[in-house]
Design a protein around this motif. Structure first.
Motif, PDB file in Angstrom:
ATOM      1  N   ASN A   1     -53.988 -34.128  -9.151  1.00  0.00           N
ATOM      2  CA  ASN A   1     -54.380 -35.046  -8.088  1.00  0.00           C
ATOM      3  C   ASN A   1     -55.897 -35.025  -8.016  1.00  0.00           C
ATOM      4  O   ASN A   1     -56.502 -33.966  -7.809  1.00  0.00           O
ATOM      5  N   LEU A   2     -56.516 -36.179  -8.207  1.00  0.00           N
ATOM      6  CA  LEU A   2     -57.970 -36.235  -8.280  1.00  0.00           C
ATOM      7  C   LEU A   2     -58.628 -35.751  -6.994  1.00  0.00           C
ATOM      8  O   LEU A   2     -59.618 -35.009  -7.028  1.00  0.00           O
ATOM      9  N   SER A   3     -58.095 -36.152  -5.843  1.00  0.00           N
ATOM     10  CA  SER A   3     -58.705 -35.756  -4.575  1.00  0.00           C
ATOM     11  C   SER A   3     -58.623 -34.243  -4.380  1.00  0.00           C
ATOM     12  O   SER A   3     -59.578 -33.620  -3.905  1.00  0.00           O
ATOM     13  N   ASN A   4     -57.488 -33.628  -4.748  1.00  0.00           N
ATOM     14  CA  ASN A   4     -57.361 -32.178  -4.630  1.00  0.00           C
ATOM     15  C   ASN A   4     -58.315 -31.459  -5.573  1.00  0.00           C
ATOM     16  O   ASN A   4     -58.877 -30.409  -5.244  1.00  0.00           O
ATOM     17  N   PHE A   5     -58.497 -32.023  -6.777  1.00  0.00           N
ATOM     18  CA  PHE A   5     -59.436 -31.433  -7.727  1.00  0.00           C
ATOM     19  C   PHE A   5     -60.862 -31.460  -7.181  1.00  0.00           C
ATOM     20  O   PHE A   5     -61.596 -30.474  -7.259  1.00  0.00           O
ATOM     21  N   LEU A   6     -61.245 -32.601  -6.597  1.00  0.00           N
ATOM     22  CA  LEU A   6     -62.600 -32.731  -6.071  1.00  0.00           C
ATOM     23  C   LEU A   6     -62.840 -31.787  -4.901  1.00  0.00           C
ATOM     24  O   LEU A   6     -63.897 -31.143  -4.820  1.00  0.00           O
ATOM     25  N   THR A   7     -61.890 -31.697  -3.975  1.00  0.00           N
ATOM     26  CA  THR A   7     -62.087 -30.816  -2.824  1.00  0.00           C
ATOM     27  C   THR A   7     -62.125 -29.349  -3.239  1.00  0.00           C
ATOM     28  O   THR A   7     -62.772 -28.530  -2.581  1.00  0.00           O
ATOM     29  N   ALA A   8     -61.439 -29.013  -4.339  1.00  0.00           N
ATOM     30  CA  ALA A   8     -61.423 -27.631  -4.806  1.00  0.00           C
ATOM     31  C   ALA A   8     -62.716 -27.250  -5.510  1.00  0.00           C
ATOM     32  O   ALA A   8     -63.170 -26.100  -5.409  1.00  0.00           O
ATOM     33  N   TYR A   9     -63.339 -28.202  -6.196  1.00  0.00           N
ATOM     34  CA  TYR A   9     -64.454 -27.834  -7.073  1.00  0.00           C
ATOM     35  C   TYR A   9     -65.744 -28.619  -6.834  1.00  0.00           C
ATOM     36  O   TYR A   9     -66.744 -28.353  -7.498  1.00  0.00           O
ATOM     37  N   ILE A  10     -65.761 -29.563  -5.885  1.00  0.00           N
ATOM     38  CA  ILE A  10     -66.971 -30.339  -5.647  1.00  0.00           C
ATOM     39  C   ILE A  10     -68.120 -29.483  -5.123  1.00  0.00           C
ATOM     40  O   ILE A  10     -69.302 -29.805  -5.307  1.00  0.00           O
ATOM     41  N   ASN A  11     -67.784 -28.352  -4.493  1.00  0.00           N
ATOM     42  CA  ASN A  11     -68.832 -27.479  -3.975  1.00  0.00           C
ATOM     43  C   ASN A  11     -69.671 -26.848  -5.085  1.00  0.00           C
ATOM     44  O   ASN A  11     -70.828 -26.479  -4.857  1.00  0.00           O
TER      45      ASN A  11
ATOM     46  N   ASN B   1     -58.130 -33.626   5.806  1.00  0.00           N
ATOM     47  CA  ASN B   1     -57.619 -32.437   5.130  1.00  0.00           C
ATOM     48  C   ASN B   1     -58.584 -31.936   4.073  1.00  0.00           C
ATOM     49  O   ASN B   1     -58.618 -30.742   3.758  1.00  0.00           O
ATOM     50  N   TRP B   2     -59.388 -32.854   3.532  1.00  0.00           N
ATOM     51  CA  TRP B   2     -60.406 -32.417   2.583  1.00  0.00           C
ATOM     52  C   TRP B   2     -61.391 -31.466   3.262  1.00  0.00           C
ATOM     53  O   TRP B   2     -61.882 -30.520   2.641  1.00  0.00           O
ATOM     54  N   PHE B   3     -61.699 -31.750   4.527  1.00  0.00           N
ATOM     55  CA  PHE B   3     -62.650 -30.915   5.248  1.00  0.00           C
ATOM     56  C   PHE B   3     -62.210 -29.447   5.255  1.00  0.00           C
ATOM     57  O   PHE B   3     -63.030 -28.533   5.121  1.00  0.00           O
ATOM     58  N   VAL B   4     -60.906 -29.236   5.452  1.00  0.00           N
ATOM     59  CA  VAL B   4     -60.389 -27.872   5.505  1.00  0.00           C
ATOM     60  C   VAL B   4     -60.653 -27.155   4.184  1.00  0.00           C
ATOM     61  O   VAL B   4     -61.152 -26.023   4.158  1.00  0.00           O
ATOM     62  N   SER B   5     -60.336 -27.818   3.080  1.00  0.00           N
ATOM     63  CA  SER B   5     -60.528 -27.205   1.764  1.00  0.00           C
ATOM     64  C   SER B   5     -62.007 -27.004   1.462  1.00  0.00           C
ATOM     65  O   SER B   5     -62.413 -25.949   0.957  1.00  0.00           O
ATOM     66  N   LEU B   6     -62.827 -27.995   1.772  1.00  0.00           N
ATOM     67  CA  LEU B   6     -64.264 -27.889   1.510  1.00  0.00           C
ATOM     68  C   LEU B   6     -64.880 -26.727   2.284  1.00  0.00           C
ATOM     69  O   LEU B   6     -65.702 -25.973   1.755  1.00  0.00           O
ATOM     70  N   ALA B   7     -64.499 -26.589   3.554  1.00  0.00           N
ATOM     71  CA  ALA B   7     -65.051 -25.522   4.388  1.00  0.00           C
ATOM     72  C   ALA B   7     -64.630 -24.155   3.874  1.00  0.00           C
ATOM     73  O   ALA B   7     -65.433 -23.213   3.833  1.00  0.00           O
ATOM     74  N   THR B   8     -63.363 -24.030   3.458  1.00  0.00           N
ATOM     75  CA  THR B   8     -62.871 -22.739   2.987  1.00  0.00           C
ATOM     76  C   THR B   8     -63.547 -22.330   1.696  1.00  0.00           C
ATOM     77  O   THR B   8     -63.990 -21.190   1.540  1.00  0.00           O
ATOM     78  N   VAL B   9     -63.662 -23.254   0.759  1.00  0.00           N
ATOM     79  CA  VAL B   9     -64.319 -22.945  -0.518  1.00  0.00           C
ATOM     80  C   VAL B   9     -65.799 -22.689  -0.288  1.00  0.00           C
ATOM     81  O   VAL B   9     -66.392 -21.801  -0.918  1.00  0.00           O
ATOM     82  N   GLY B  10     -66.416 -23.435   0.631  1.00  0.00           N
ATOM     83  CA  GLY B  10     -67.813 -23.178   0.964  1.00  0.00           C
ATOM     84  C   GLY B  10     -68.014 -21.781   1.514  1.00  0.00           C
ATOM     85  O   GLY B  10     -69.049 -21.145   1.278  1.00  0.00           O
ATOM     86  N   GLY B  11     -67.003 -21.274   2.232  1.00  0.00           N
ATOM     87  CA  GLY B  11     -67.066 -19.904   2.738  1.00  0.00           C
ATOM     88  C   GLY B  11     -67.098 -18.881   1.619  1.00  0.00           C
ATOM     89  O   GLY B  11     -67.731 -17.819   1.737  1.00  0.00           O
ATOM     90  N   PHE B  12     -66.436 -19.179   0.498  1.00  0.00           N
ATOM     91  CA  PHE B  12     -66.480 -18.279  -0.650  1.00  0.00           C
ATOM     92  C   PHE B  12     -67.904 -18.171  -1.204  1.00  0.00           C
ATOM     93  O   PHE B  12     -68.349 -17.096  -1.609  1.00  0.00           O
ATOM     94  N   PHE B  13     -68.624 -19.308  -1.235  1.00  0.00           N
ATOM     95  CA  PHE B  13     -70.007 -19.277  -1.698  1.00  0.00           C
ATOM     96  C   PHE B  13     -70.857 -18.405  -0.780  1.00  0.00           C
ATOM     97  O   PHE B  13     -71.759 -17.692  -1.229  1.00  0.00           O
ATOM     98  N   CYS B  14     -70.572 -18.477   0.513  1.00  0.00           N
ATOM     99  CA  CYS B  14     -71.295 -17.642   1.479  1.00  0.00           C
ATOM    100  C   CYS B  14     -71.043 -16.167   1.202  1.00  0.00           C
ATOM    101  O   CYS B  14     -71.985 -15.376   1.115  1.00  0.00           O
ATOM    102  N   TRP B  15     -69.772 -15.791   1.057  1.00  0.00           N
ATOM    103  CA  TRP B  15     -69.440 -14.391   0.795  1.00  0.00           C
ATOM    104  C   TRP B  15     -70.069 -13.904  -0.502  1.00  0.00           C
ATOM    105  O   TRP B  15     -70.599 -12.786  -0.571  1.00  0.00           O
TER     106      TRP B  15
END
Length: 566
Positions: free
Chosen positions: A500-510, A426-440
């Motif tokens: 939630n630490l894992s949710n925080f990391l997937t949201a902002y690790i990018n 599930n982290w992959f989904v969040s990471l990919a979506t946020v990474g798409g924001f960097f692309c845009w």
């Protein structure tokens, strides 16, 4: 001294450095009347392979109908068909509509920006190379690798979505492994066989998706007006009860809580839109890319209005946001607002048909993401920002090594078969979506610099095959909102009861990943931010005669219909 040259079919730009002459000379031939000033190049420019003859490495085999259908429906997957239900349950029908409409404007702005740049330079690497060429080579490096991994980890996400959709008919866990293997092979094989097979498969998938969306909109309208077997006229009943806006349940103030719910759906809406930039990535392998990209970009506005905006309105009319079936967490067609409404209207056969069509949509999205990741990886290698072995292409122009490298991510889909790995998946989904924001954000920033470069060098961008009269304001709008999306995408974790630490990391690790890629490359290569007056709009870019074939007017009614549709 100054001179002019005219680009002809026999006068191809092979990456050699133009002679150093006085500023004021021009090169003609990209577009009739489009004069590009010669740039007095420096030796350091060659470190970034701006003149690389990448058009010799891949071949233009995607046809007009392929690129048009890819632009219209290439990356429509489960995000649209099932994600709309999750958005409605989270923010209510009006909240979901606001979220989808806002993200839709950003997606459209991004596509207009990348479309105009691609109409000048339909070359390998697309917007990753544009960022390196017109902003900073370090930005191109950081964007390229982040986009690659974002697309690559989305491949197993869509493969898993396909496998979960099969559970609508077969819930056997023992069969899940076999289904996943078959889907992985199918997705990889479609890309390994060559771009023409990818184009044909996407053409067929796109027709299925468009047929499904159109059919769902019509069926939804009939059911809403009371035309189903139960003759229950729904209208806007659910906008009144339970209401048009849902609460997030995080604060006591109703207005603030509803606002938080809307903001929280931005990521879900963005996942439905991501991939609109695929048309630019495919430009280097498209016949008549400048003409076809212009057509594709102009038609995407109506795709967003009809498929996304009308779709979310219809979904919000058919079911209440607190419907238990929306909230049950199912990832099959059973969670689709349309299927819920169809079943309650007394129609029994359609849900299985819809699930089958959504299955092809997920398969198509995985197919497209593999194509994107492999071409970006190959484009990075062309510019010297990835290992050289990724440059290898077959005689048919397929970057086979880059394709195989991207295929290695497909087996990650097996992680979802293990209960202990589901969280990581599930982290992959969040990471990919946020990474798409960097692309845009990077695409829109690059366009602003592209626009400034044309203005500083006196180049008339309105003579390009495609340009938007709303630029650069569209790009500025898209850039500002994507930065906001990046910052607020995981803001709910800061509420004490939601931490939630894992949710925080997937949201902002990018954020630190992107910064590390950018700063690391900048320090190692000592790159600099290009001045508008020195941007290179010439080297390594094929001229008009190299890419465009004569356009023949339609001879009969069939050809006229074909041109209107495609």
């Amino acid at each position: 001294m100054s001179e002019k040259r005219s680009c002809t079919p026999d006068d191809k730009f092979d990456g050699s450095k133009p002679s150093v002459i006085e500023r004021g000379g021009t090169l003609q031939g990209f577009v009739e009347g489009y004069n590009v000033p010669y740039i007095i190049g420096s030796e350091t420019d060659d470190r970034y392979n701006f003149g690389a003859a990448d058009t010799e490495l891949v071949q233009r085999k995607l046809k007009q109908r392929h690129i048009q259908m890819i632009a219209i429906a290439g990356t429509i997957g489960t995000g649209l068909f099932l994600g709309s239900g999750r958005a409605i349950s989270g923010a209510g029908p009006l909240g979901a509509l606001i979220s989808y409409a806002l993200v839709g404007t950003v997606a459209y702005a991004t596509l207009c920006s990348v479309g105009e740049m691609a109409s000048l330079a339909p070359i390998s690497g697309a917007f990753v190379h544009y960022a390196a060429r017109w902003v900073d080579p370090a930005l191109g490096f950081a964007l390229g690798w982040m986009y690659f991994y974002g697309q690559a980890i989305t491949i197993p996400v869509e493969i898993t979505a396909s496998q979960i959709l099969i559970t609508y008919w077969d819930t056997s866990e023992a069969h899940a492994i076999g289904y996943t293997v078959v889907i992985c092979i199918a997705v990889c094989l479609s890309n390994v066989l060559g771009v023409q097979y990818f184009g044909e498969s996407e053409f067929i998938f796109a027709i299925i998706k468009l047929t499904l969306i159109t059919g769902l909109l019509i069926a939804g309208l009939i059911i809403d007006l009371g035309g189903g077997p139960n003759h229950d006229r729904i209208g806007f009943r659910y906008w009144n009860n339970p209401g048009a806006l849902a609460r997030a349940g995080l604060v006591d103030n109703i207005a603030t809580d509803r606002f938080i719910a809307i903001v929280a759906t931005f990521v879900q809406a963005a996942f439905s839109f991501q991939g609109v930039e695929l048309v630019a990535i495919a430009a280097s392998e498209t016949r008549n890319p400048r003409r076809n990209i212009a057509k594709a970009v102009r038609r995407v506005f109506w795709r967003i209005v009809v498929f996304y905006i009308l779709g979310i309105i219809m979904s919000g009319m058919l079911v209440p946001y607190n419907d238990v079936l929306l909230l049950n967490g199912s990832n099959t067609a059973a969670a689709s607002p349309y299927v819920i409404a169809i079943q309650r209207a007394g129609i029994k056969a359609l849900p299985s048909v819809i699930n089958a069509a959504i299955f092809t949509a997920a398969l198509s999205a995985g197919n497209s993401y593999l194509f994107c990741s492999s071409r970006i990886l190959h484009g990075l290698a062309v510019r010297g920002q990835a290992p050289r072995f990724l440059l290898y292409t077959t005689k048919a122009g397929l970057p086979i090594v880059a394709v195989f490298a991207s295929c290695l991510f497909a087996p990650l889909a097996f992680m979802n078969l293990s209960a202990g790995s589901t969280t990581v998946f599930n982290w992959f989904v969040s990471l990919a979506t946020v990474g798409g924001f960097f692309c845009w954000a990077s695409i829109n920033l690059t366009y602003v610099r592209f626009w400034q470069g044309h203005r500083a060098q006196g180049i008339d961008r309105t003579l390009l095959p495609y340009h938007s009269r709303l630029q650069p304001w569209l790009a500025i709008w898209g850039f500002c909102w994507t930065i906001i999306f990046i910052l607020v995408n995981g803001f709910t974790v800061f509420f004490p009861e939601q931490w939630n630490l894992s949710n925080f990391l997937t949201a902002y690790i990018n954020l630190p990943i992107f910064a590390a890629l950018y700063i690391g490359y900048k320090v190692m290569k000592r790159t600099r931010f290009w001045r508008a007056s020195e941007m290179d709009f010439l080297r390594g870019i094929p001229c008009l005669e190299e890419t465009e074939e004569p356009e023949h007017p339609p001879k009969n009614l069939g050809e006229k219909i074909f041109n209107a549709v495609f």
